[in-house]
Design an enzyme around this catalytic site. Structure first.
Site, mmCIF file in Angstrom:
data_model
loop_
_atom_site.group_PDB
_atom_site.id
_atom_site.type_symbol
_atom_site.label_atom_id
_atom_site.label_comp_id
_atom_site.label_asym_id
_atom_site.label_seq_id
_atom_site.Cartn_x
_atom_site.Cartn_y
_atom_site.Cartn_z
ATOM 1 N N ASN A 6 5.358 2.572 -5.049
ATOM 2 C CA ASN A 6 4.845 3.941 -5.161
ATOM 3 C C ASN A 6 4.728 4.501 -3.748
ATOM 4 O O ASN A 6 3.805 4.166 -3.018
ATOM 5 C CB ASN A 6 3.460 3.905 -5.851
ATOM 6 C CG ASN A 6 2.762 5.260 -5.815
ATOM 7 O OD1 ASN A 6 3.382 6.275 -5.517
ATOM 8 N ND2 ASN A 6 1.468 5.257 -6.115
ATOM 9 N N TRP A 7 5.675 5.347 -3.411
ATOM 10 C CA TRP A 7 5.702 5.864 -2.043
ATOM 11 C C TRP A 7 4.614 6.890 -1.777
ATOM 12 O O TRP A 7 4.382 7.251 -0.641
ATOM 13 C CB TRP A 7 7.067 6.505 -1.778
ATOM 14 C CG TRP A 7 8.124 5.520 -1.425
ATOM 15 C CD1 TRP A 7 8.019 4.157 -1.389
ATOM 16 C CD2 TRP A 7 9.466 5.829 -1.025
ATOM 17 N NE1 TRP A 7 9.204 3.603 -1.001
ATOM 18 C CE2 TRP A 7 10.107 4.602 -0.771
ATOM 19 C CE3 TRP A 7 10.177 7.007 -0.870
ATOM 20 C CZ2 TRP A 7 11.439 4.535 -0.358
ATOM 21 C CZ3 TRP A 7 11.498 6.948 -0.467
ATOM 22 C CH2 TRP A 7 12.123 5.725 -0.214
ATOM 23 N N LYS A 8 4.023 7.404 -2.843
ATOM 24 C CA LYS A 8 3.061 8.506 -2.685
ATOM 25 C C LYS A 8 3.752 9.630 -1.891
ATOM 26 O O LYS A 8 4.952 9.815 -2.049
ATOM 27 C CB LYS A 8 1.775 8.003 -2.022
ATOM 28 C CG LYS A 8 1.248 6.748 -2.729
ATOM 29 C CD LYS A 8 -0.121 6.355 -2.357
ATOM 30 C CE LYS A 8 -0.495 5.118 -3.176
ATOM 31 N NZ LYS A 8 -1.889 4.729 -3.025
ATOM 32 N N HIS B 88 -2.478 8.207 -12.179
ATOM 33 C CA HIS B 88 -2.867 7.489 -10.961
ATOM 34 C C HIS B 88 -4.256 7.956 -10.523
ATOM 35 O O HIS B 88 -4.599 9.123 -10.681
ATOM 36 C CB HIS B 88 -1.837 7.747 -9.859
ATOM 37 C CG HIS B 88 -2.025 6.851 -8.676
ATOM 38 N ND1 HIS B 88 -2.974 7.095 -7.711
ATOM 39 C CD2 HIS B 88 -1.407 5.692 -8.328
ATOM 40 C CE1 HIS B 88 -2.927 6.117 -6.814
ATOM 41 N NE2 HIS B 88 -1.984 5.260 -7.160
ATOM 42 N N GLU C 24 -5.425 8.677 -7.749
ATOM 43 C CA GLU C 24 -5.437 9.798 -6.798
ATOM 44 C C GLU C 24 -5.291 11.122 -7.535
ATOM 45 O O GLU C 24 -5.866 12.134 -7.135
ATOM 46 C CB GLU C 24 -4.335 9.600 -5.743
ATOM 47 C CG GLU C 24 -4.720 8.495 -4.754
ATOM 48 C CD GLU C 24 -3.567 7.745 -4.121
ATOM 49 O OE1 GLU C 24 -2.417 8.215 -4.192
ATOM 50 O OE2 GLU C 24 -3.823 6.663 -3.545
ATOM 51 N N GLU D 223 -5.240 -0.820 -11.704
ATOM 52 C CA GLU D 223 -5.431 -0.528 -10.288
ATOM 53 C C GLU D 223 -6.901 -0.227 -10.014
ATOM 54 O O GLU D 223 -7.342 0.915 -10.171
ATOM 55 C CB GLU D 223 -4.590 0.683 -9.875
ATOM 56 C CG GLU D 223 -3.096 0.489 -10.010
ATOM 57 C CD GLU D 223 -2.329 1.344 -9.007
ATOM 58 O OE1 GLU D 223 -1.501 0.782 -8.279
ATOM 59 O OE2 GLU D 223 -2.565 2.560 -8.948
ATOM 60 N N GLY E 221 -5.137 1.213 -1.204
ATOM 61 C CA GLY E 221 -4.996 1.684 0.166
ATOM 62 C C GLY E 221 -6.104 1.219 1.094
ATOM 63 O O GLY E 221 -6.230 1.715 2.215
ATOM 64 N N SER F 37 -3.456 -2.688 -2.850
ATOM 65 C CA SER F 37 -3.255 -3.537 -1.668
ATOM 66 C C SER F 37 -2.518 -4.825 -1.989
ATOM 67 O O SER F 37 -2.815 -5.883 -1.422
ATOM 68 C CB SER F 37 -4.595 -3.825 -0.970
ATOM 69 O OG SER F 37 -5.197 -2.610 -0.563
ATOM 70 N N GLY G 97 1.844 0.366 -3.199
ATOM 71 C CA GLY G 97 1.831 1.573 -2.384
ATOM 72 C C GLY G 97 2.297 1.276 -0.976
ATOM 73 O O GLY G 97 3.494 1.183 -0.707
ATOM 74 N N GLY G 98 1.341 1.096 -0.077
ATOM 75 C CA GLY G 98 1.634 0.908 1.346
ATOM 76 C C GLY G 98 2.747 -0.080 1.636
ATOM 77 O O GLY G 98 3.650 0.202 2.443
HETATM 78 P P1 PGA Z 1 -1.676 0.414 -2.244
HETATM 79 O O1 PGA Z 1 -1.482 1.522 -3.398
HETATM 80 O O2 PGA Z 1 -0.719 -0.688 -2.525
HETATM 81 O O3 PGA Z 1 -1.361 1.141 -0.974
HETATM 82 O O4 PGA Z 1 -3.100 -0.039 -2.318
HETATM 83 C C1 PGA Z 1 -1.247 1.149 -4.719
HETATM 84 C C2 PGA Z 1 -1.152 2.387 -5.595
HETATM 85 O O5 PGA Z 1 -1.884 3.342 -5.353
HETATM 86 O O6 PGA Z 1 -0.348 2.433 -6.537
#
Ligand code: PGA
Length: 272
Positions: A25-27, A117, A119, A189, A195, A234, A255-256
């Site tokens: 997930n590149w966001k 998600h 966010e 999640e 993050g 993470s 994500g990251g």
């Molecule tokens: P993260 O994000 O791996 O950077 O914690 C995961 C996500 O939000 O899908």
């Protein structure tokens, strides 16, 4: 035969497991031009003959901003690497300025889409009713929704993690029929792990995944056994193998660590 013991103390016989899904997930990161370079690097690093589905061990998928979709889908065509989106409108078309509809995503080459998600729940006030409408909109367009659920730190500390996650799941899946287990993915999640560098312990992640699994089984019977439940928050090369060794964790939403090809590949390698 392996038996997994659930929080409830119930035991379930081993369930049929689909191939792991490793979804990046590149966001809101990377420019479209940078995306192309990332994809070429990934493709070059994959073993020859992996074109039937990314890496042999895992299905690889990258969830990109809307602007990147057509270009990425074109580049990824025939590589076995899937491309998807990070959100979808609850409407199929019409006067909804700024929204992007499921049929548009599908036409642009997306096969999966993230829905709900944390966010989006936090910054765009998406509630379970809207998430439910988006899950249905995605499905109607032929996209596989990756439904995200997860509790906050305060909810976990209050002992309410399962209650919160089960309510999110019930709200999001209300009225959704499911005949094919591949038509839905659920990502657990925990909000406090996203993050932050903090990861749920593999045992905690398994416990919540088992709670999700039980709910899927209750709702969809044997089909629920095969729905992939991912862990996200993470996930990185150093913790991926332990998380994915758990009986109810079928991959990761990353994500990251998905921004660097080497990290994503190392996570895919860790998929049991
Ligand atoms: P993260 O994000 O791996 O950077 O914690 C995961 C996500 O939000 O899908």
């Amino acid at each position: 035969m392996s038996i997994d013991t659930h929080q409830s103390g119930e035991t379930h016989p081993a369930r049929p497991r689909a191939r792991a899904l490793i979804a990046g997930n590149w966001k809101m990161n990377k420019l479209p031009s940078e995306a192309a370079a990332w994809l070429r690097e990934l493709q070059a690093a994959l073993p020859a003959g992996a074109a039937s589905g990314g890496s042999a061990k895992a299905e690889l998928l990258v969830l990109v901003p809307f602007t990147h979709l057509p270009g990425m889908a074109k580049l990824a065509f025939g590589t076995g690497i899937g491309v998807g989106a990070q959100d979808v409108s609850s409407h199929a078309s019409g006067a909804y300025t700024g929204e992007v509809a499921g049929p548009m995503l599908r036409d642009a080459g997306a096969t999966y889409v993230i829905v709900g998600h944390s966010e989006r729940r936090a910054y765009h006030h998406e509630d379970d009713t809207l998430v439910n409408a988006k899950v249905k909109a995605a499905t109607a367009a032929g996209l596989v929704p990756i439904l995200c659920v997860g509790e906050s730190r305060a909810e976990r500390d209050a002992g309410a993690a399962s209650t919160v996650v089960l309510a999110q799941l019930a709200g999001a899946l209300e009225g959704l029929d499911l005949a094919n287990p591949a038509a839905l993915v659920v990502a657990y999640e925990p909000v406090w792990a996203i993050g932050t560098g903090l990861t749920a312990t593999a045992d905690d992640a398994q416990e919540m995944s088992a709670v999700i699994r039980d709910a899927l089984r209750e709702r969809y019977g044997a089909v629920g056994d095969e729905v992939r439940v991912l862990y996200g928050g993470s996930m990185k090369p150093s913790n991926a193998a332990e998380l994915m060794s758990k009986p109810d964790i079928d991959g990761g939403l990353i994500g990251g660590a998905s921004l660097a090809v080497s990290d994503l590949l190392a996570i895919a390698e860790a998929a049991a």
